[in-house]
Write a protein that holds these residues in place. Structure first.
Motif, PDB file in Angstrom:
ATOM      1  N   GLY A 137     -11.297  14.041  -8.391  1.00  9.67           N
ATOM      2  CA  GLY A 137     -11.774  13.422  -9.580  1.00  9.67           C
ATOM      3  C   GLY A 137     -11.230  12.141 -10.048  1.00  9.67           C
ATOM      4  N   LEU A 138     -10.303  11.331  -9.711  1.00  7.98           N
ATOM      5  CA  LEU A 138      -9.916  10.200 -10.537  1.00  7.98           C
ATOM      6  C   LEU A 138      -9.104   9.104  -9.895  1.00  7.98           C
ATOM      7  N   LEU A 139      -8.589   8.177 -10.689  1.00  7.60           N
ATOM      8  CA  LEU A 139      -8.392   6.936 -10.029  1.00  7.60           C
ATOM      9  C   LEU A 139      -7.788   5.695 -10.613  1.00  7.60           C
ATOM     10  N   LEU A 140      -8.010   4.557 -10.721  1.00  4.29           N
ATOM     11  CA  LEU A 140      -7.124   3.395 -10.701  1.00  4.29           C
ATOM     12  C   LEU A 140      -7.170   2.284 -11.730  1.00  4.29           C
ATOM     13  N   LEU A 141      -6.750   1.113 -11.440  1.00  2.00           N
ATOM     14  CA  LEU A 141      -6.281   0.216 -12.329  1.00  2.00           C
ATOM     15  C   LEU A 141      -5.780  -1.101 -12.816  1.00  2.00           C
ATOM     16  N   ALA A 142      -5.058  -1.949 -12.932  1.00  2.00           N
ATOM     17  CA  ALA A 142      -4.891  -3.049 -13.832  1.00  2.00           C
ATOM     18  C   ALA A 142      -4.503  -4.311 -13.124  1.00  2.00           C
ATOM     19  N   GLY A 143      -3.779  -5.192 -13.738  1.00  2.00           N
ATOM     20  CA  GLY A 143      -3.603  -6.553 -13.270  1.00  2.00           C
ATOM     21  C   GLY A 143      -2.723  -6.747 -12.078  1.00  2.00           C
ATOM     22  N   GLY A 144      -1.579  -7.435 -12.226  1.00  2.00           N
ATOM     23  CA  GLY A 144      -0.752  -7.832 -11.108  1.00  2.00           C
ATOM     24  C   GLY A 144      -0.074  -6.671 -10.435  1.00  2.00           C
ATOM     25  N   ALA A 145       0.237  -6.800  -9.154  1.00  2.00           N
ATOM     26  CA  ALA A 145       0.819  -5.721  -8.380  1.00  2.00           C
ATOM     27  C   ALA A 145       2.337  -5.770  -8.433  1.00  2.00           C
ATOM     28  N   LEU A 146       2.946  -4.601  -8.286  1.00  2.00           N
ATOM     29  CA  LEU A 146       4.387  -4.516  -8.150  1.00  2.00           C
ATOM     30  C   LEU A 146       4.764  -4.829  -6.717  1.00  2.00           C
ATOM     31  N   ALA A 147       6.045  -5.046  -6.486  1.00  2.00           N
ATOM     32  CA  ALA A 147       6.473  -5.466  -5.158  1.00  2.00           C
ATOM     33  C   ALA A 147       6.455  -4.333  -4.155  1.00  2.00           C
ATOM     34  N   ASP A 148       6.834  -3.128  -4.564  1.00  2.00           N
ATOM     35  CA  ASP A 148       7.028  -2.034  -3.618  1.00  2.00           C
ATOM     36  C   ASP A 148       6.089  -0.875  -3.913  1.00  2.00           C
ATOM     37  N   PRO A 149       5.712  -0.132  -2.880  1.00  2.00           N
ATOM     38  CA  PRO A 149       4.883   1.054  -3.101  1.00  2.00           C
ATOM     39  C   PRO A 149       5.632   2.086  -3.943  1.00  2.00           C
ATOM     40  N   VAL A 150       4.890   2.823  -4.731  1.00  2.00           N
ATOM     41  CA  VAL A 150       5.423   3.920  -5.525  1.00  2.00           C
ATOM     42  C   VAL A 150       4.861   5.211  -4.951  1.00  2.00           C
ATOM     43  N   PHE A 151       5.727   6.202  -4.728  1.00  2.00           N
ATOM     44  CA  PHE A 151       5.309   7.460  -4.126  1.00  2.00           C
ATOM     45  C   PHE A 151       5.347   8.565  -5.180  1.00  2.00           C
ATOM     46  N   LEU A 173      -3.634   8.274   8.779  1.00  2.00           N
ATOM     47  CA  LEU A 173      -2.288   7.753   8.917  1.00  2.00           C
ATOM     48  C   LEU A 173      -1.474   8.685   9.807  1.00  2.00           C
ATOM     49  N   PRO A 174      -0.257   8.283  10.171  1.00  2.00           N
ATOM     50  CA  PRO A 174       0.571   9.174  10.988  1.00  2.00           C
ATOM     51  C   PRO A 174       0.735  10.545  10.324  1.00  2.00           C
ATOM     52  N   LYS A 175       0.314  11.572  11.026  1.00  2.00           N
ATOM     53  CA  LYS A 175       0.525  12.966  10.627  1.00  2.00           C
ATOM     54  C   LYS A 175      -0.267  13.414   9.408  1.00  2.00           C
ATOM     55  N   THR A 176      -1.186  12.588   8.907  1.00  2.00           N
ATOM     56  CA  THR A 176      -1.911  12.996   7.710  1.00  2.00           C
ATOM     57  C   THR A 176      -3.213  12.212   7.550  1.00  2.00           C
ATOM     58  N   THR A 177      -4.135  12.798   6.798  1.00  2.00           N
ATOM     59  CA  THR A 177      -5.317  12.094   6.295  1.00  2.00           C
ATOM     60  C   THR A 177      -5.144  11.949   4.794  1.00  2.00           C
ATOM     61  N   GLU A 187      -5.046  -1.799  -0.459  1.00  2.00           N
ATOM     62  CA  GLU A 187      -4.451  -2.416   0.731  1.00  2.00           C
ATOM     63  C   GLU A 187      -2.970  -2.078   0.875  1.00  2.00           C
ATOM     64  N   SER A 188      -2.346  -1.651  -0.208  1.00  2.00           N
ATOM     65  CA  SER A 188      -0.909  -1.357  -0.173  1.00  2.00           C
ATOM     66  C   SER A 188      -0.601   0.091   0.178  1.00  2.00           C
ATOM     67  N   VAL A 189      -1.636   0.909   0.432  1.00  2.00           N
ATOM     68  CA  VAL A 189      -1.402   2.319   0.768  1.00  2.00           C
ATOM     69  C   VAL A 189      -0.434   2.420   1.946  1.00  2.00           C
ATOM     70  N   THR A 190       0.598   3.222   1.784  1.00  2.00           N
ATOM     71  CA  THR A 190       1.694   3.306   2.753  1.00  2.00           C
ATOM     72  C   THR A 190       2.069   4.760   2.984  1.00  2.00           C
ATOM     73  N   TYR A 191       2.427   5.055   4.229  1.00  2.00           N
ATOM     74  CA  TYR A 191       2.878   6.403   4.594  1.00  2.00           C
ATOM     75  C   TYR A 191       4.378   6.398   4.825  1.00  2.00           C
ATOM     76  N   ARG A 192       5.015   7.465   4.382  1.00  2.00           N
ATOM     77  CA  ARG A 192       6.418   7.687   4.739  1.00  2.00           C
ATOM     78  C   ARG A 192       6.608   9.177   4.956  1.00  2.00           C
ATOM     79  N   SER A 193       7.637   9.540   5.667  1.00  2.00           N
ATOM     80  CA  SER A 193       7.920  10.954   5.864  1.00  2.00           C
ATOM     81  C   SER A 193       8.185  11.595   4.507  1.00  2.00           C
ATOM     82  N   ALA A 194       7.521  12.694   4.254  1.00  2.00           N
ATOM     83  CA  ALA A 194       7.670  13.364   2.966  1.00  2.00           C
ATOM     84  C   ALA A 194       8.908  14.246   2.914  1.00  2.00           C
ATOM     85  N   GLY A 195       9.722  14.237   3.976  1.00  3.21           N
ATOM     86  CA  GLY A 195      10.900  15.083   4.014  1.00  3.21           C
ATOM     87  C   GLY A 195      10.580  16.416   4.664  1.00  3.21           C
TER      88      GLY A 195
END
Length: 325
Positions: free
Chosen positions: A24-38, A135-139, A164-172
């Motif tokens: 159900g939902l989704l996104l948002l606003a002006g300038g981008a931050l420098a780093d991905p947030v997980f 992505l690696p190990k996941t959809t 475009e900033s979508v990023t994968y990392r090991s979830a532990g």
């Protein structure tokens, strides 16, 4: 906003389908931050537009002032082809989504596609973007939804920059992911945890296979959701609607449905029998929902009907060991 089981706890043909329509939902606003947030418990993150914050209600980001949000859902790698098929123009049209554009949209370290358009829900008009990435190990499915009143702040360019900033990392480790869930798991009754999903759900099974088709192995799914469901009548209605959305079971016939109170906590439980849509095997399904003041925990067990007697008591042991964190 309610966060349901495993992105809707719909079942993949032969297992449990991760239904695009439930998201159900989704996104948002002006300038981008420098780093991905997980978001907590996820291996997928992105750089949200300025003004967006991680949501405490679901796995993603939101702007409470405008009603715009991003929902991030992780699924098994094999779900990519199924979601691609499920996001057809015809299927989306049945959900009131008018598709304007469909395009390839590669994600970092993987492939992807993007569907964008408009959705009308009553008097509300929403701009919508749906990104599916392998992505690696996941959809991953990232859904962006912006009310028309906020379209000036959340332009197509702003949304694309975030996607475009979508990023994968090991979830532990699995145990680390389980430690971040909003509930604790007690007696596993001989089941093993296969996967933690969306930071709020987990899937368990008993057997050697990691991909379960047609109830060939019993499965048990636990998911936390947000939202107060007041009163016995509303809780019964909510439980029945949740069961009807379980896409891995056709022609579900409810055999028992009852509410109860245990230690001052409201519960609702349903037992039903249905048919697997692919194998046509008859399935026994039990659904239990534990209602809190502002949230709930939903549990669903499925097994072939012929194996019900051997497994039902074990489902109950798992259910009784689940508690909010």
């Amino acid at each position: 906003m309610k966060r349901g089981l495993v992105g809707g706890l719909a079942a993949r043909p032969g297992v449990f389908r991760f239904s695009a329509s439930a998201l159900g939902l989704l996104l948002l606003a002006g300038g981008a931050l420098a780093d991905p947030v997980f978001p907590t418990g996820l291996g997928i993150g992105l750089t949200p537009p300025e003004g967006m914050t991680a949501s405490a209600k679901f796995s993603g980001f939101e702007d409470e002032k405008t009603g715009a949000a991003i929902l991030i859902v992780e699924m098994p790698p094999e779900a990519y082809a199924q979601i691609e098929k499920g996001l057809s123009d015809d299927a989306l049209g049945k959900q009131g989504v008018s598709v304007a554009k469909r395009e390839n949209f590669p994600v970092k370290d993987g492939k992807g596609f993007l569907v964008s358009g408009m959705q009308r829900t009553g008097a509300l008009t929403l701009q919508k973007w749906m990104l599916v990435g392998a992505l690696p190990k996941t959809t991953v499915l990232v859904t962006v939804q912006v009310p028309s009143s906020a379209s000036g702040a959340y332009s197509d360019a702003v949304v694309r920059r975030a996607l475009e900033s979508v990023t994968y990392r090991s979830a532990g480790s699995l145990e680390e992911q389980m430690a971040a869930l909003p509930f604790t798991l007690g007696d596993r009754a001989g089941f093993r945890v296969l996967r933690v999903l969306a930071g709020n759900s987990l899937l368990m099974t008993d057997g050697p296979k990691d991909v379960v088709r047609g109830g060939e192995q019993p499965i048990f799914i636990i998911a936390a959701g947000q939202g107060a469901i007041p009163g016995t009548l509303e809780q019964d209605r909510f439980a029945r609607q949740a069961l009807s959305g379980l896409a891995g079971v056709q022609a579900a016939e409810i055999k028992r449905a009852a509410g109860s109170e245990r230690d001052r906590v409201s519960w609702h439980e349903i037992e039903a029998v249905g048919v697997d849509p692919v194998t046509k095997a008859r399935l026994f399904v039990v659904q239990a929902i534990r209602f809190g003041a502002n949230d709930y925990i939903r549990m669903v067990g499925m097994v072939r009907e012929k194996d019900r007697a051997a497994v039902a008591a074990r489902f109950a042991r798992i259910r009784d060991g689940v508690a909010p964190r």
